[in-house]
Scaffold this motif. Structure first.
Motif, PDB file in Angstrom:
ATOM      1  N   VAL A 134       5.451 -17.478  10.902  1.00 31.17           N
ATOM      2  CA  VAL A 134       4.568 -16.336  11.076  1.00 31.17           C
ATOM      3  C   VAL A 134       4.264 -15.772   9.693  1.00 31.17           C
ATOM      4  CG1 VAL A 134       4.345 -14.042  12.076  1.00 31.17           C
ATOM      5  CG2 VAL A 134       5.547 -15.832  13.330  1.00 31.17           C
ATOM      6  N   ILE A 135       2.975 -15.628   9.401  1.00 30.47           N
ATOM      7  CA  ILE A 135       2.582 -15.045   8.125  1.00 30.47           C
ATOM      8  C   ILE A 135       1.656 -13.870   8.394  1.00 30.47           C
ATOM      9  CG2 ILE A 135       2.852 -17.170   6.792  1.00 30.47           C
ATOM     10  CD1 ILE A 135      -0.127 -17.566   6.932  1.00 30.47           C
ATOM     11  N   ASP A 136       1.627 -12.922   7.468  1.00 27.35           N
ATOM     12  CA  ASP A 136       0.767 -11.753   7.605  1.00 27.35           C
ATOM     13  C   ASP A 136      -0.648 -12.148   7.209  1.00 27.35           C
ATOM     14  OD1 ASP A 136      -0.367  -9.268   7.752  1.00 27.35           O
ATOM     15  OD2 ASP A 136       0.481  -8.565   5.860  1.00 27.35           O
ATOM     16  N   MET A 137      -1.551 -12.111   8.187  1.00 25.99           N
ATOM     17  CA  MET A 137      -2.936 -12.472   7.903  1.00 25.99           C
ATOM     18  C   MET A 137      -3.865 -11.274   8.043  1.00 25.99           C
ATOM     19  SD  MET A 137      -3.375 -16.338   9.337  1.00 25.99           S
ATOM     20  CE  MET A 137      -3.546 -15.888  11.033  1.00 25.99           C
ATOM     21  N   THR A 138      -3.327 -10.066   7.966  1.00 27.71           N
ATOM     22  CA  THR A 138      -4.166  -8.886   8.117  1.00 27.71           C
ATOM     23  C   THR A 138      -5.037  -8.656   6.897  1.00 27.71           C
ATOM     24  OG1 THR A 138      -2.327  -7.511   7.375  1.00 27.71           O
ATOM     25  CG2 THR A 138      -2.640  -7.745   9.756  1.00 27.71           C
ATOM     26  N   ASP A 139      -4.600  -9.108   5.729  1.00 26.14           N
ATOM     27  CA  ASP A 139      -5.414  -9.004   4.522  1.00 26.14           C
ATOM     28  C   ASP A 139      -6.182 -10.296   4.331  1.00 26.14           C
ATOM     29  OD1 ASP A 139      -4.629  -6.448   3.777  1.00 26.14           O
ATOM     30  OD2 ASP A 139      -2.862  -7.177   2.723  1.00 26.14           O
ATOM     31  N   PRO A 140      -7.327 -10.233   3.639  1.00 26.67           N
ATOM     32  CA  PRO A 140      -8.066 -11.467   3.364  1.00 26.67           C
ATOM     33  C   PRO A 140      -7.213 -12.453   2.582  1.00 26.67           C
ATOM     34  CG  PRO A 140      -9.399  -9.544   2.847  1.00 26.67           C
ATOM     35  CD  PRO A 140      -8.009  -9.055   3.142  1.00 26.67           C
ATOM     36  N   VAL A 141      -7.504 -13.733   2.772  1.00 30.52           N
ATOM     37  CA  VAL A 141      -6.769 -14.780   2.078  1.00 30.52           C
ATOM     38  C   VAL A 141      -6.942 -14.605   0.569  1.00 30.52           C
ATOM     39  CG1 VAL A 141      -8.663 -16.453   2.228  1.00 30.52           C
ATOM     40  CG2 VAL A 141      -6.346 -17.270   1.987  1.00 30.52           C
ATOM     41  N   ARG A 142      -5.844 -14.731  -0.158  1.00 28.25           N
ATOM     42  CA  ARG A 142      -5.871 -14.557  -1.615  1.00 28.25           C
ATOM     43  C   ARG A 142      -5.122 -15.709  -2.263  1.00 28.25           C
ATOM     44  NH1 ARG A 142      -7.833  -9.595  -1.566  1.00 28.25           N
ATOM     45  NH2 ARG A 142      -6.926  -7.912  -0.397  1.00 28.25           N
ATOM     46  N   CYS A 143      -5.808 -16.804  -2.423  1.00 27.69           N
ATOM     47  CA  CYS A 143      -5.201 -17.925  -3.135  1.00 27.69           C
ATOM     48  C   CYS A 143      -6.283 -18.626  -3.934  1.00 27.69           C
ATOM     49  CB  CYS A 143      -4.500 -18.887  -2.167  1.00 27.69           C
ATOM     50  SG  CYS A 143      -5.570 -19.638  -0.954  1.00 27.69           S
ATOM     51  N   ALA A 144      -5.872 -19.520  -4.792  1.00 26.81           N
ATOM     52  CA  ALA A 144      -6.819 -20.242  -5.629  1.00 26.81           C
ATOM     53  C   ALA A 144      -7.721 -21.111  -4.761  1.00 26.81           C
ATOM     54  CB  ALA A 144      -6.057 -21.113  -6.629  1.00 26.81           C
ATOM     55  N   PRO A 145      -8.959 -21.303  -5.174  1.00 24.33           N
ATOM     56  CA  PRO A 145      -9.850 -22.189  -4.414  1.00 24.33           C
ATOM     57  C   PRO A 145      -9.228 -23.568  -4.241  1.00 24.33           C
ATOM     58  CG  PRO A 145     -11.074 -20.997  -6.090  1.00 24.33           C
ATOM     59  CD  PRO A 145      -9.612 -20.706  -6.330  1.00 24.33           C
ATOM     60  N   ALA A 153      -0.198 -21.580   0.742  1.00 22.99           N
ATOM     61  CA  ALA A 153      -1.648 -21.364   0.696  1.00 22.99           C
ATOM     62  C   ALA A 153      -2.358 -22.249   1.714  1.00 22.99           C
ATOM     63  CB  ALA A 153      -2.181 -21.636  -0.704  1.00 22.99           C
ATOM     64  N   ALA A 154      -1.915 -23.489   1.832  1.00 19.77           N
ATOM     65  CA  ALA A 154      -2.521 -24.405   2.800  1.00 19.77           C
ATOM     66  C   ALA A 154      -2.328 -23.901   4.220  1.00 19.77           C
ATOM     67  CB  ALA A 154      -1.938 -25.810   2.636  1.00 19.77           C
ATOM     68  N   LEU A 155      -1.140 -23.390   4.534  1.00 15.39           N
ATOM     69  CA  LEU A 155      -0.871 -22.855   5.863  1.00 15.39           C
ATOM     70  C   LEU A 155      -1.725 -21.621   6.131  1.00 15.39           C
ATOM     71  CD1 LEU A 155       0.745 -22.866   8.501  1.00 15.39           C
ATOM     72  CD2 LEU A 155       2.479 -21.505   7.323  1.00 15.39           C
ATOM     73  N   ASP A 156      -1.841 -20.733   5.140  1.00 18.38           N
ATOM     74  CA  ASP A 156      -2.630 -19.519   5.283  1.00 18.38           C
ATOM     75  C   ASP A 156      -4.084 -19.860   5.623  1.00 18.38           C
ATOM     76  OD1 ASP A 156      -3.364 -16.864   5.281  1.00 18.38           O
ATOM     77  OD2 ASP A 156      -3.186 -16.601   3.122  1.00 18.38           O
ATOM     78  N   VAL A 157      -4.678 -20.769   4.878  1.00 18.89           N
ATOM     79  CA  VAL A 157      -6.070 -21.167   5.109  1.00 18.89           C
ATOM     80  C   VAL A 157      -6.203 -21.876   6.457  1.00 18.89           C
ATOM     81  CG1 VAL A 157      -7.955 -22.627   4.283  1.00 18.89           C
ATOM     82  CG2 VAL A 157      -6.643 -21.250   2.662  1.00 18.89           C
ATOM     83  N   ALA A 158      -5.276 -22.776   6.771  1.00 23.25           N
ATOM     84  CA  ALA A 158      -5.354 -23.536   8.020  1.00 23.25           C
ATOM     85  C   ALA A 158      -5.266 -22.631   9.248  1.00 23.25           C
ATOM     86  CB  ALA A 158      -4.239 -24.582   8.063  1.00 23.25           C
ATOM     87  N   LEU A 159      -4.399 -21.632   9.231  1.00 27.10           N
ATOM     88  CA  LEU A 159      -4.284 -20.727  10.370  1.00 27.10           C
ATOM     89  C   LEU A 159      -5.553 -19.901  10.562  1.00 27.10           C
ATOM     90  CD1 LEU A 159      -0.576 -19.551  10.066  1.00 27.10           C
ATOM     91  CD2 LEU A 159      -1.558 -21.097  11.764  1.00 27.10           C
ATOM     92  N   ARG A 160      -6.190 -19.525   9.478  1.00 29.00           N
ATOM     93  CA  ARG A 160      -7.443 -18.772   9.594  1.00 29.00           C
ATOM     94  C   ARG A 160      -8.561 -19.667  10.125  1.00 29.00           C
ATOM     95  NH1 ARG A 160      -6.699 -13.836   6.569  1.00 29.00           N
ATOM     96  NH2 ARG A 160      -4.755 -14.001   5.454  1.00 29.00           N
ATOM     97  N   LEU A 161      -8.606 -20.900   9.651  1.00 27.65           N
ATOM     98  CA  LEU A 161      -9.617 -21.832  10.152  1.00 27.65           C
ATOM     99  C   LEU A 161      -9.370 -22.145  11.631  1.00 27.65           C
ATOM    100  CD1 LEU A 161      -9.964 -24.256   7.126  1.00 27.65           C
ATOM    101  CD2 LEU A 161     -11.614 -22.542   7.898  1.00 27.65           C
ATOM    102  N   LYS A 162      -8.110 -22.214  12.016  1.00 28.19           N
ATOM    103  CA  LYS A 162      -7.774 -22.469  13.415  1.00 28.19           C
ATOM    104  C   LYS A 162      -8.321 -21.362  14.312  1.00 28.19           C
ATOM    105  CE  LYS A 162      -3.873 -23.359  16.467  1.00 28.19           C
ATOM    106  NZ  LYS A 162      -2.428 -23.461  16.582  1.00 28.19           N
ATOM    107  N   ALA A 163      -8.279 -20.121  13.837  1.00 27.67           N
ATOM    108  CA  ALA A 163      -8.811 -19.007  14.617  1.00 27.67           C
ATOM    109  C   ALA A 163     -10.319 -19.137  14.815  1.00 27.67           C
ATOM    110  CB  ALA A 163      -8.487 -17.677  13.938  1.00 27.67           C
ATOM    111  N   LEU A 164     -10.992 -19.796  13.889  1.00 29.40           N
ATOM    112  CA  LEU A 164     -12.441 -19.983  13.989  1.00 29.40           C
ATOM    113  C   LEU A 164     -12.814 -21.296  14.669  1.00 29.40           C
ATOM    114  CD1 LEU A 164     -13.601 -18.752  10.482  1.00 29.40           C
ATOM    115  CD2 LEU A 164     -13.828 -17.574  12.668  1.00 29.40           C
ATOM    116  N   ALA A 165     -11.831 -22.095  15.040  1.00 35.71           N
ATOM    117  CA  ALA A 165     -12.095 -23.422  15.596  1.00 35.71           C
ATOM    118  C   ALA A 165     -12.346 -23.379  17.098  1.00 35.71           C
ATOM    119  CB  ALA A 165     -10.940 -24.363  15.268  1.00 35.71           C
ATOM    120  N   ASP A 166     -13.061 -22.379  17.538  1.00 35.36           N
ATOM    121  CA  ASP A 166     -13.409 -22.252  18.948  1.00 35.36           C
ATOM    122  C   ASP A 166     -14.838 -21.722  19.013  1.00 35.36           C
ATOM    123  OD1 ASP A 166     -13.730 -20.702  21.540  1.00 35.36           O
ATOM    124  OD2 ASP A 166     -11.774 -21.645  21.869  1.00 35.36           O
TER     125      ASP A 166
END
Length: 117
Positions: free
Chosen positions: A7-18, A28-41
């Motif tokens: 479980v990671i805190d995703m309430t703030d915008p993602v802040r990692c290197a491109p 960083a990969a997990l953070d981005v992947a979980l956010r993309l998963k939320a949009l994968a519908d």
């Protein structure tokens, strides 16, 4: 037994290197992947589009009517978008008003392609 994701805190915008700048670390990969998963519908993408184009904060009921789903189903999708940090929700009386968080989507776009935004 399936492995549970951390479980990671995703309430703030993602802040990692491109991702194109250097190899992403595990966090960083997990953070981005979980956010993309939320949009994968498709329903969530449609709801997010409705939230961005609505002139005023939308309610769960108005979104349910617009996408043709039950309010409980829409509420589930909104929860996933809220956890990912893409929307903010505020209870006002008997209804909940939802607004998009443009900063969160902009940050995700910059992580995926720094030249896009």
């Amino acid at each position: 037994m399936p492995k549970a994701l951390p479980v990671i805190d995703m309430t703030d915008p993602v802040r990692c290197a491109p991702v194109a700048a250097a190899p992403a670390d595990d966090a960083a990969a997990l953070d981005v992947a979980l956010r993309l998963k939320a949009l994968a519908d498709p329903v969530r993408v449609k709801m997010l589009s409705l939230l961005f184009t609505c002139a005023e904060p939308c309610t769960t009921g108005s979104l349910a009517a617009a996408v043709g789903l039950a309010e409980s189903t829409v509420s589930h999708h909104l929860t996933q978008l809220r956890i990912a940090g893409f929307i903010a929700s505020e209870r006002q009386g008997m209804s909940v008003h939802h607004t998009p968080r443009r900063d969160a989507l902009t940050a995700l776009c910059k992580v995926l392609d720094p030249g896009c935004c």
